[in-house]
Write an enzyme that holds these catalytic residues in place. Structure first.
Site, PDB file in Angstrom:
ATOM      1  N   LYS A 180      43.992  82.109  21.935  1.00  0.00           N
ATOM      2  CA  LYS A 180      43.919  82.927  20.712  1.00  0.00           C
ATOM      3  C   LYS A 180      42.568  82.874  19.998  1.00  0.00           C
ATOM      4  O   LYS A 180      42.449  83.223  18.820  1.00  0.00           O
ATOM      5  CB  LYS A 180      45.038  82.578  19.700  1.00  0.00           C
ATOM      6  CG  LYS A 180      46.418  82.481  20.259  1.00  0.00           C
ATOM      7  CD  LYS A 180      46.750  83.526  21.277  1.00  0.00           C
ATOM      8  CE  LYS A 180      46.974  84.897  20.696  1.00  0.00           C
ATOM      9  NZ  LYS A 180      47.222  85.866  21.837  1.00  0.00           N
ATOM     10  N   GLY A 192      39.901  84.594  21.093  1.00  0.00           N
ATOM     11  CA  GLY A 192      39.129  85.810  21.389  1.00  0.00           C
ATOM     12  C   GLY A 192      38.846  85.942  22.881  1.00  0.00           C
ATOM     13  O   GLY A 192      37.904  86.641  23.285  1.00  0.00           O
ATOM     14  N   HIS A 246      41.809  78.318  29.961  1.00  0.00           N
ATOM     15  CA  HIS A 246      42.067  77.629  28.691  1.00  0.00           C
ATOM     16  C   HIS A 246      42.049  76.115  28.899  1.00  0.00           C
ATOM     17  O   HIS A 246      42.454  75.360  27.997  1.00  0.00           O
ATOM     18  CB  HIS A 246      43.449  78.004  28.144  1.00  0.00           C
ATOM     19  CG  HIS A 246      43.591  79.429  27.702  1.00  0.00           C
ATOM     20  ND1 HIS A 246      42.653  80.069  26.930  1.00  0.00           N
ATOM     21  CD2 HIS A 246      44.597  80.337  27.891  1.00  0.00           C
ATOM     22  CE1 HIS A 246      43.071  81.307  26.674  1.00  0.00           C
ATOM     23  NE2 HIS A 246      44.240  81.490  27.244  1.00  0.00           N
ATOM     24  N   SER A 269      47.677  83.276  14.771  1.00  0.00           N
ATOM     25  CA  SER A 269      47.748  84.176  15.922  1.00  0.00           C
ATOM     26  C   SER A 269      48.717  83.608  16.973  1.00  0.00           C
ATOM     27  O   SER A 269      49.556  84.321  17.534  1.00  0.00           O
ATOM     28  CB  SER A 269      46.341  84.340  16.505  1.00  0.00           C
ATOM     29  OG  SER A 269      46.336  85.226  17.584  1.00  0.00           O
ATOM     30  N   SER A 325      34.666  98.003  23.445  1.00  0.00           N
ATOM     31  CA  SER A 325      35.379  96.725  23.272  1.00  0.00           C
ATOM     32  C   SER A 325      35.895  96.564  21.840  1.00  0.00           C
ATOM     33  O   SER A 325      36.282  95.466  21.446  1.00  0.00           O
ATOM     34  CB  SER A 325      34.474  95.537  23.645  1.00  0.00           C
ATOM     35  OG  SER A 325      33.399  95.441  22.727  1.00  0.00           O
TER      36      SER A 325
HETATM   37  P1  A3P Z   1      45.306  88.147  16.126  1.00  0.00           P
HETATM   38  O1  A3P Z   1      46.607  87.640  16.637  1.00  0.00           O
HETATM   39  O2  A3P Z   1      44.792  87.352  14.955  1.00  0.00           O
HETATM   40  O3  A3P Z   1      45.306  89.618  15.851  1.00  0.00           O
HETATM   41  P2  A3P Z   1      43.134  85.727  22.873  1.00  0.00           P
HETATM   42  O4  A3P Z   1      42.563  86.865  23.620  1.00  0.00           O
HETATM   43  O5  A3P Z   1      42.318  84.481  22.951  1.00  0.00           O
HETATM   44  O6  A3P Z   1      44.570  85.515  23.219  1.00  0.00           O
HETATM   45  O7  A3P Z   1      43.061  86.093  21.326  1.00  0.00           O
HETATM   46  C1  A3P Z   1      43.893  87.092  20.796  1.00  0.00           C
HETATM   47  C2  A3P Z   1      43.410  87.416  19.388  1.00  0.00           C
HETATM   48  O8  A3P Z   1      42.184  88.179  19.484  1.00  0.00           O
HETATM   49  C3  A3P Z   1      44.402  88.283  18.633  1.00  0.00           C
HETATM   50  O9  A3P Z   1      44.210  87.937  17.275  1.00  0.00           O
HETATM   51  C4  A3P Z   1      43.876  89.683  18.949  1.00  0.00           C
HETATM   52  O10 A3P Z   1      44.311  90.668  18.036  1.00  0.00           O
HETATM   53  C5  A3P Z   1      42.377  89.428  18.832  1.00  0.00           C
HETATM   54  N1  A3P Z   1      41.563  90.453  19.523  1.00  0.00           N
HETATM   55  C6  A3P Z   1      41.688  90.888  20.794  1.00  0.00           C
HETATM   56  N2  A3P Z   1      40.779  91.839  21.043  1.00  0.00           N
HETATM   57  C7  A3P Z   1      40.059  92.012  19.912  1.00  0.00           C
HETATM   58  C8  A3P Z   1      38.993  92.889  19.542  1.00  0.00           C
HETATM   59  N3  A3P Z   1      38.479  93.773  20.375  1.00  0.00           N
HETATM   60  N4  A3P Z   1      38.511  92.796  18.269  1.00  0.00           N
HETATM   61  C9  A3P Z   1      39.028  91.896  17.397  1.00  0.00           C
HETATM   62  N5  A3P Z   1      40.048  91.058  17.682  1.00  0.00           N
HETATM   63  C10 A3P Z   1      40.560  91.114  18.938  1.00  0.00           C
END
Ligand code: A3P
Length: 283
Positions: free
Chosen positions: A44, A46, A99, A129, A218
């Site tokens: 979570k 990014g 991870h 998240s 993106s």
């Molecule tokens: P939230 O749950 O706070 O919205 P990961 O990819 O490590 O699982 O992280 C997921 C988090 O990154 C989620 O956060 C998701 O919405 C956010 N996320 C994914 N793509 C994104 C983007 N292009 N811009 C901003 N946030 C993004």
């Protein structure tokens, strides 16, 4: 989900996508290639945003690949059962995802020229998240309520273990030239500048047109609308789409809508103790 996590080298994993053998293979037998790039994160932080950025860079800014191939096949998680069978179809230079904490990461990485991009995020936002994500992804135990989840997160009683240990472990690499750190917050505040930095780290030539394309394709909105990137095509038994979405909010600071003052102060006190030797401020 009702199952018990099992421990591998002190870290929790779920039986669905991991086993002792799969993790042992990832740690001790998996062959890292010199031109590999690894996206390493605590969940979570990014991760998928970085996969999208690197997918676009790999394709010279052309979004077709992102629109046609599921994100988890473009950059498989090499420590999962599924990922280990998907990797054979990844073309070099491979972008792979993990991870894993530092002490379990592929041993062959440390004698290779491969590179790591380590993405970090404010742990309070990660917790929020993850709290929502744990309700939809079958690999997580269902969080009963937010208060209990705060406790589980701070104790490391979740898949992939403690966020604190993850950061502390990986920070041992911070002065290595093949290790690059960036935060979710930096990506949010200056995506253009961040993509340029990533290109420099990868030794990749870039121009305005490439950076423009990566930034455009993106964005949160574009990823949210792309079924190859938003996880909507994940089978229902793996991700319960009735309980939430992967592309949830995509903002900085959502923790303020979830934590009580007492929970935030408690978190801060644990943070201070666990992170006292590292000069890192996330919030
Ligand atoms: P939230 O749950 O706070 O919205 P990961 O990819 O490590 O699982 O992280 C997921 C988090 O990154 C989620 O956060 C998701 O919405 C956010 N996320 C994914 N793509 C994104 C983007 N292009 N811009 C901003 N946030 C993004």
């Amino acid at each position: 989900m009702s199952f018990d996590y099992f421990l591998y080298k002190g870290v929790r994993f779920s039986p669905g996508s991991y086993s002792e053998d799969v993790l042992n293979f990832a740690e001790n037998e998996f062959q890292v290639l010199d031109d590999d790039v690894y996206i390493v994160t605590y969940p979570k932080s990014g991760t998928n945003w970085m996969i999208e950025i690197l997918s676009l860079l790999k394709q010279g800014g052309d979004p077709s690949w992102c629109r046609n191939v599921p994100i988890w096949l473009r950059s498989p998680w090499y420590e999962t059962k599924e990922g280990q069978s998907q990797i054979k179809d990844v073309t070099s230079p491979r972008v792979l995802t993990s991870h894993l904490p530092f002490h379990i990461f592929a041993k062959s990485f440390f004698t290779s020229k491969a590179k790591i991009i380590y993405v970090m995020r404010n742990p309070k936002d990660i917790l929020v998240s993850l709290y929502h994500f744990a309700k939809i992804l079958c690999l997580y135990k269902d969080p009963r309520n937010f208060q209990e989840f705060v406790e589980d997160f701070l104790q490391g009683n979740v898949l992939y273990g403690s966020w604190f240990d993850h950061i502390k472990g990986w920070m041992q690499m911070k002065d290595n030239s093949n290790f690059f750190t960036i935060t979710y917050e930096e990506l949010q505040q200056d995506l253009r500048g961040s993509v340029e930095k990533i290109c420099k780290f990868l030794g990749k030539e870039y121009d305005d047109a490439l950076i423009d394309a990566v930034v455009k394709h993106s964005s949160f909105q574009v990823m949210k609308e792309n079924k190859m990137s938003n996880y909507s095509i994940m089978p229902q038994n793996f991700m319960d789409h009735t309980k939430g979405t992967f592309m949830r909010k995509g903002v900085i600071g959502d923790w303020k809508n979830h934590f009580t003052v007492a929970q935030s102060e408690y978190f801060d006190s644990v943070y201070e103790k666990k992170m006292k030797d590292l000069n890192m401020i996330f919030f």
